[in-house]
Design a protein around this motif. Structure first.
Motif, PDB file in Angstrom:
ATOM      1  N   TYR A 179      10.476  -5.593 -10.637  1.00 15.71           N
ATOM      2  CA  TYR A 179       9.561  -4.748  -9.874  1.00 15.71           C
ATOM      3  C   TYR A 179       9.165  -3.506 -10.670  1.00 15.71           C
ATOM      4  O   TYR A 179       8.007  -3.080 -10.654  1.00 15.71           O
ATOM      5  CB  TYR A 179      10.174  -4.326  -8.543  1.00 15.71           C
ATOM      6  N   ILE A 180      10.113  -2.918 -11.364  1.00 13.58           N
ATOM      7  CA  ILE A 180       9.804  -1.724 -12.154  1.00 13.58           C
ATOM      8  C   ILE A 180       8.829  -2.076 -13.275  1.00 13.58           C
ATOM      9  O   ILE A 180       7.879  -1.339 -13.545  1.00 13.58           O
ATOM     10  CB  ILE A 180      11.095  -1.094 -12.699  1.00 13.58           C
ATOM     11  N   ARG A 181       9.049  -3.205 -13.941  1.00 17.37           N
ATOM     12  CA  ARG A 181       8.155  -3.627 -15.019  1.00 17.37           C
ATOM     13  C   ARG A 181       6.750  -3.904 -14.473  1.00 17.37           C
ATOM     14  O   ARG A 181       5.748  -3.490 -15.053  1.00 17.37           O
ATOM     15  CB  ARG A 181       8.733  -4.876 -15.693  1.00 17.37           C
TER      16      ARG A 181
ATOM     17  N   ARG B  19       0.342   0.467 -13.168  1.00 17.55           N
ATOM     18  CA  ARG B  19      -0.049   1.855 -13.450  1.00 17.55           C
ATOM     19  C   ARG B  19      -0.928   1.929 -14.694  1.00 17.55           C
ATOM     20  O   ARG B  19      -1.909   2.678 -14.723  1.00 17.55           O
ATOM     21  CB  ARG B  19       1.184   2.733 -13.634  1.00 17.55           C
ATOM     22  N   LYS B  20      -0.575   1.151 -15.726  1.00 20.19           N
ATOM     23  CA  LYS B  20      -1.402   1.132 -16.929  1.00 20.19           C
ATOM     24  C   LYS B  20      -2.793   0.620 -16.611  1.00 20.19           C
ATOM     25  O   LYS B  20      -3.794   1.164 -17.089  1.00 20.19           O
ATOM     26  CB  LYS B  20      -0.755   0.261 -18.008  1.00 20.19           C
TER      27      LYS B  20
ATOM     28  N   ILE C 287      -8.634   1.776 -15.618  1.00 25.94           N
ATOM     29  CA  ILE C 287      -9.787   1.770 -14.708  1.00 25.94           C
ATOM     30  C   ILE C 287     -10.278   3.193 -14.464  1.00 25.94           C
ATOM     31  O   ILE C 287     -11.490   3.450 -14.426  1.00 25.94           O
ATOM     32  CB  ILE C 287      -9.416   1.066 -13.383  1.00 25.94           C
ATOM     33  N   LYS C 288      -9.345   4.133 -14.313  1.00 24.45           N
ATOM     34  CA  LYS C 288      -9.754   5.535 -14.122  1.00 24.45           C
ATOM     35  C   LYS C 288     -10.523   6.054 -15.341  1.00 24.45           C
ATOM     36  O   LYS C 288     -11.542   6.732 -15.196  1.00 24.45           O
ATOM     37  CB  LYS C 288      -8.530   6.420 -13.883  1.00 24.45           C
ATOM     38  N   LYS C 289     -10.043   5.723 -16.544  1.00 24.47           N
ATOM     39  CA  LYS C 289     -10.740   6.148 -17.756  1.00 24.47           C
ATOM     40  C   LYS C 289     -12.131   5.539 -17.829  1.00 24.47           C
ATOM     41  O   LYS C 289     -13.098   6.219 -18.182  1.00 24.47           O
ATOM     42  CB  LYS C 289      -9.937   5.752 -18.999  1.00 24.47           C
TER      43      LYS C 289
ATOM     44  N   SER D  77      -2.711   1.171  -3.604  1.00 20.90           N
ATOM     45  CA  SER D  77      -1.925   0.680  -2.469  1.00 20.90           C
ATOM     46  C   SER D  77      -0.858  -0.311  -2.950  1.00 20.90           C
ATOM     47  O   SER D  77       0.262  -0.322  -2.437  1.00 20.90           O
ATOM     48  CB  SER D  77      -2.813   0.037  -1.415  1.00 20.90           C
ATOM     49  N   GLU D  78      -1.192  -1.129  -3.951  1.00 21.01           N
ATOM     50  CA  GLU D  78      -0.207  -2.060  -4.505  1.00 21.01           C
ATOM     51  C   GLU D  78       0.941  -1.299  -5.177  1.00 21.01           C
ATOM     52  O   GLU D  78       2.103  -1.679  -5.052  1.00 21.01           O
ATOM     53  CB  GLU D  78      -0.852  -3.014  -5.510  1.00 21.01           C
ATOM     54  N   ILE D  79       0.587  -0.231  -5.893  1.00 18.78           N
ATOM     55  CA  ILE D  79       1.623   0.586  -6.540  1.00 18.78           C
ATOM     56  C   ILE D  79       2.532   1.204  -5.490  1.00 18.78           C
ATOM     57  O   ILE D  79       3.755   1.221  -5.646  1.00 18.78           O
ATOM     58  CB  ILE D  79       0.975   1.677  -7.424  1.00 18.78           C
ATOM     59  N   GLU D  80       1.944   1.689  -4.422  1.00 13.36           N
ATOM     60  CA  GLU D  80       2.744   2.288  -3.360  1.00 13.36           C
ATOM     61  C   GLU D  80       3.683   1.247  -2.751  1.00 13.36           C
ATOM     62  O   GLU D  80       4.869   1.515  -2.528  1.00 13.36           O
ATOM     63  CB  GLU D  80       1.817   2.865  -2.281  1.00 13.36           C
TER      64      GLU D  80
END
Length: 138
Positions: free
Chosen positions: A27-29, A35-36, A41-43, A78-81
């Motif tokens: 899950y952490i991976r 997040r990456k 996408i934000k960039k 939302s998936e990250i949360e």
């Protein structure tokens, strides 16, 4: 017999802990990968906002793409949360299981000690009985 059952239970419990730790690592991976992706996408979204051109067709296509990217960004957030909550729950569960295993190990040690004490008492009782039986015979 009870010792083997307890050992088998402890081994099973340790295997279960290993499984929980493996899932937590997964899950952490996965959270790190998402997040990456969200940062990329934000960039890209910032790049589109900064590089707007004067062409109305191009502006419309970029606005549509921004809307799609914005929706994708919200979905990823939302998936990250969700994954963060799952990871925290798995971590909490793993910690509770670790604490429980410590309690089981302490109880196991206590049972071993109690078993040894009872064996010593029984051996002492057998000696007394055999000694008193030999006195009666003589």
């Amino acid at each position: 017999m009870a010792k083997h059952l307890l050992e088998a239970s402890l081994i099973g419990f340790i295997l279960f802990l290993a499984l929980m730790i493996d899932r937590l690592h997964h899950y952490i991976r996965e959270l790190r990968l998402r997040r990456k992706g969200m940062e990329a996408i934000k960039k890209q979204n910032r790049g589109f906002e900064d590089g707007k051109t004067s062409s109305s067709a191009e502006i419309k296509s970029m606005e549509e793409e921004m809307a799609v990217l914005g929706a994708k960004l919200k979905q990823l957030e939302s998936e990250i949360e969700t994954k963060t909550k799952e990871a925290k729950a798995a971590e909490t569960n793993a910690e509770a299981l670790r604490k429980q295993s410590v309690v089981f190990l302490l109880e196991y040690d206590r049972f071993l000690e109690e078993n040894q004490n009872l064996r010593n008492q029984l051996q002492s009782l057998y000696r007394r009985l055999s000694h008193s039986g030999s006195k009666k015979n003589t």
